[in-house]
Design an enzyme around this catalytic site. Structure first.
Site, PDB file in Angstrom:
ATOM      1  N   HIS A   8       0.811  -1.216   0.000  1.00 25.59           N
ATOM      2  CA  HIS A   8       0.000   0.000   0.000  1.00 25.59           C
ATOM      3  C   HIS A   8       0.846   1.269   0.000  1.00 25.59           C
ATOM      4  CE1 HIS A   8       0.995   0.798   4.197  1.00 25.59           C
ATOM      5  NE2 HIS A   8       0.816  -0.498   4.423  1.00 25.59           N
ATOM      6  N   GLU A  81      -2.069  -7.420   7.284  1.00 26.95           N
ATOM      7  CA  GLU A  81      -0.726  -7.271   7.833  1.00 26.95           C
ATOM      8  C   GLU A  81      -0.541  -8.145   9.070  1.00 26.95           C
ATOM      9  OE1 GLU A  81       2.165  -7.048   7.436  1.00 26.95           O
ATOM     10  OE2 GLU A  81       2.866  -4.970   7.462  1.00 26.95           O
TER      11      GLU A  81
END
Length: 217
Positions: A8, A81
């Site tokens: 990201h 994550e």
């Protein structure tokens, strides 16, 4: 099958040096800019679909890159994550460290010895879930001729690619991936091969110093 696996764009918590994990923040202004620069760099790639972590920072990045393509964006929690549990939202800046310094050092330099805080995940757990995702994906018959964008996170990207590196024992491969960096994986007969690693569509002069010095203590 061809996979573009991207981290990201920069977030508010990235810039503030806070641990994100399963929480975290959305892209900041620079993160949106990096995602748009990357989208322009990848505009000639004909993505058939996107699979993203459901966390806002990865999903927002995916939406920017897929904008105008009219292709599906799917979510998969296995791309989230590494969970940091009680550490999420805490600072890891050198001048205001809010987590145990020795454990954070191990996180960066010897992750397989790192012990997560309460509610957190080990790197082995992350490898297990991302590995399951990749093994499942490469065996889906209808995806065999597809080009797929996968939007995830720094540790999750490294874990997803770990079986494809020459030395899987070196988890970080020199450091956490830069924001909006991407790697390319070619899959033939359900065998994945890493063909490009950690590419960026912007200049190296924009790499933050704390990423450049990732493995140094």
């Amino acid at each position: 099958m061809r996979l573009y696996i991207i981290r990201h764009g920069e977030t508010t918590w990235n810039a503030e040096r806070k641990m994100q994990g399963h929480q975290g923040s959305d892209l900041n202004e620079n993160g949106v800019r990096l995602a748009r620069v990357t989208a322009e760099g990848l505009r000639k790639v004909e993505f058939d679909l996107c699979i993203t972590s459901p966390l806002i920072r990865a999903k927002h990045t995916a939406e920017i890159i897929m904008e105008g393509r009219n292709k599906p964006i799917l979510e998969d929690e296995r791309l989230m994550e590494l969970g940091f549990g009680a550490w999420e939202g805490r600072s890891v800046a050198e001048d205001r460290m809010e987590v145990p310094a020795e454990q954070f050092r191990l996180f960066r330099t010897d992750p397989f010895r790192y012990q997560p805080p309460e509610g957190g995940e080990t790197f082995r757990q992350l490898l297990d879930r991302t590995g399951e995702f990749l093994r499942e994906l490469i065996h889906i018959p209808e995806y065999q001729e597809k080009t797929i964008l996968i939007s995830a996170h720094g540790a999750a990207v490294r874990a997803l690619l770990n079986p494809l590196y020459r030395d899987p024992s070196d988890f970080w491969q020199g450091g956490v991936p830069m924001n909006c960096s991407y790697s390319i994986v070619e899959v033939k007969n359900a065998v994945p091969c890493l063909t490009a690693a950690d590419r960026v569509e912007y200049g190296e002069e924009e790499f933050p110093e704390y990423y450049k010095n990732w493995g140094k203590v």
